[in-house]
Structures are given as structure tokens and as C-alpha cells.
Scaffold this motif. Structure first.
Motif, short mmCIF file in Angstrom:
data_model
loop_
_atom_site.label_atom_id
_atom_site.label_comp_id
_atom_site.label_asym_id
_atom_site.label_seq_id
_atom_site.Cartn_x
_atom_site.Cartn_y
_atom_site.Cartn_z
N GLY A 170 -2.99 0.56 -4.80
CA GLY A 170 -2.61 -0.72 -4.06
C GLY A 170 -2.83 -1.97 -4.75
O GLY A 170 -3.24 -2.18 -6.06
N THR A 221 6.01 -0.32 1.31
CA THR A 221 5.40 -0.13 2.39
C THR A 221 6.09 0.06 3.69
O THR A 221 5.77 0.89 4.64
N GLU A 223 0.82 -1.36 0.11
CA GLU A 223 -0.10 -0.05 0.14
C GLU A 223 0.96 1.31 0.02
O GLU A 223 0.38 2.37 0.66
N ASP A 277 -6.23 0.25 3.02
CA ASP A 277 -6.46 0.39 1.67
C ASP A 277 -7.38 2.02 1.18
O ASP A 277 -7.47 2.05 0.06
#
Length: 253
Positions: free
Chosen positions: A211, A51, A14, A100
């Protein structure tokens, strides 16, 4: 040091949105609980992008942020790891959501307002913005739970739930080992069968813009079959599991 509230958030690939989501939820904690001890626990599930590095870079800017890194084990594994971290911190309440950016942080208040009425509170996606295959699987899952367990839950796997810490500890102790593919479903079923009102509070769901969706097409069907088998097997153990949950929970302010 006990906490009033821990927010558990699994994260996988993400990088485009993770800091935005961290800011949204830490801002909510700071705004709503200015004098209370709270944490946002982000579990990086072996992300292959940046991430994990971004989380490490920003954690000094967000004092309420706690970063946990683990090898990739899937969403369910990351959720349970986050739950265990929250319980270990002696959190009075534990809230779980995803990273998300498909949820609105302000909707948290709808569940928080009900915290004294049940130890386990679910939202449900009033209008769900997901791929058609996922929507079909959700309907099949809802019917499967009704068929196997004789109970109806609007959105049993929703990553938007508030659980009293003492009750979560008991739920985790009854969770099958190894961790099921979708442990949130098992927690919801156990809470519902133990007689607790899960509420099914309508919340906003947004379209995913960034994502990685980790499960699509045939893989989605495969895990659906796996989940059905796990749920059917768990049916044999449910009565003994529920007995351990029926002791009344203390009401806290």
C-alpha cells in the motif's frame, strides 16, 4: 434495522491487501457474532489504484461488507464519513480500524471485553512499526495533548477503538467543523476530559508490507503543525463540548 456492531475502515490505495483485510474482519464478525446483525463499512477515499474496483467486485462474496465511495478527502474525512454511516445504521457499538493490515483482528476481543466499563475504549500500539519520523511525531503529539489539555493519552490517534453508538453520536455533534485533519484525536480528548476511562489496552502492531503511506517527511511535519494549531484552537471550546458529553451513558449487555 439496528446493528449490534459496525466496523468502520477507511481505505486508500490498498489494492494489494484490501481483500485479505476484508476477509479477516468479516470472518471475525461471522465467527464472534453468528446470530447478530453486524457490518464492515469500508470507505474508499478516492483511491487511485484498483481498491475501489476490488471492493465492488468482492462485496457480493462478503454479505457483511458495505462499500462507500467518496472523493479523496483524507484519512480523517473518511473515518468521520464511516462513523456517520455507522450511526445512521443505528449501531449499538462502532469499532474503527485501518485497511493496511497492520493490526490483528483477534485483538478486537480485548476491547470488546471492556465494552460495559466505558463508552469509549482505546487500544495502544505496544510496539509500533512505522517510519522513524512518524514515531517522533507521535511522541510530540502525546506531549502536545498533555501540555494543551492537561491529560495523558498513550495513543490518541490509534485506529483501533471501540465506541458505544449513542456516545459516538454525541461526540460527532461536538466535533469541529470543518473536520479536523485527525478527528480521532479530538474524539479521544473529549472522551477523556469528560471523565471516561479510555483504558489504553495494548494491542499488536505489524510492519506495513503493502500500500501507500500518504504522509511522509516534510508533509508529515506540516500536518503535525496543522494538528497542533487545531488542538490549541479547540482548547477554547472544550469546556462547552465536554458538558454535552457528561450525561451518563446507559449500560448495555
Amino acid at each position: 434495522m439496528s446493528l449490534l456492531l459496525s466496523i468502520v475502515m477507511p481505505a486508500y490505495n490498498e489494492e494489494e491487501v484490501i481483500e485479505t483485510v476484508v476477509k479477516q474482519w468479516t470472518d471475525l464478525l461471522t465467527r464472534q457474532f453468528p446470530t447478530e446483525n453486524t457490518r464492515l463499512i469500508v470507505v474508499n477515499d478516492g483511491s487511485r489504484d484498483k481498491t475501489g474496483a476490488i471492493l465492488d467486485q468482492i462485496k457480493d462474496r462478503y454479505p457483511k461488507l458495505m462499500v462507500v465511495h467518496q472523493p479523496n478527502g483524507g484519512h480523517g474525512n473518511a473515518v468521520v464519513n464511516g462513523y456517520r454511516q455507522a450511526v445512521a445504521l443505528d449501531s449499538e457499538y462502532v469499532f474503527q480500524t485501518d485497511s493496511d493490515d497492520q493490526f490483528v483482528a483477534d485483538d478486537f476481543g480485548k476491547l470488546w471485553a471492556k465494552r460495559n466499563e466505558s463508552p469509549f475504549i482505546l487500544g495502544y500500539r505496544e510496539e509500533r512499526y512505522d517510519a522513524p519520523a512518524r514515531l517522533i511525531i507521535t511522541r510530540i503529539l502525546r506531549l502536545s495533548i498533555a501540555f494543551i489539555y492537561g491529560t495523558y493519552i498513550m495513543d490518541s490517534n490509534i485506529p483501533f477503538r471501540l465506541i458505544r453508538g449513542t456516545f459516538l453520536r454525541k461526540l460527532l455533534a461536538q466535533l469541529p467543523n470543518p473536520t479536523p485533519f485527525a478527528p480521532n484525536i479530538f474524539l479521544a480528548v473529549m472522551a477523556k476530559k469528560a471523565g471516561y476511562n479510555t483504558f489504553d489496552i495494548p494491542i499488536t502492531h505489524k510492519e506495513r508490507l503493502t500500500g501507500t503511506v500518504s504522509i511522509l517527511k516534510w508533509k508529515l511535519l506540516k500536518v503535525c503543525i496543522q494538528s497542533f494549531k487545531e488542538l490549541a484552537q479547540f482548547r477554547l471550546e472544550l469546556s462547552s463540548k465536554v458538558k454535552a458529553l457528561k450525561k451518563p451513558e446507559p449500560v448495555t449487555a
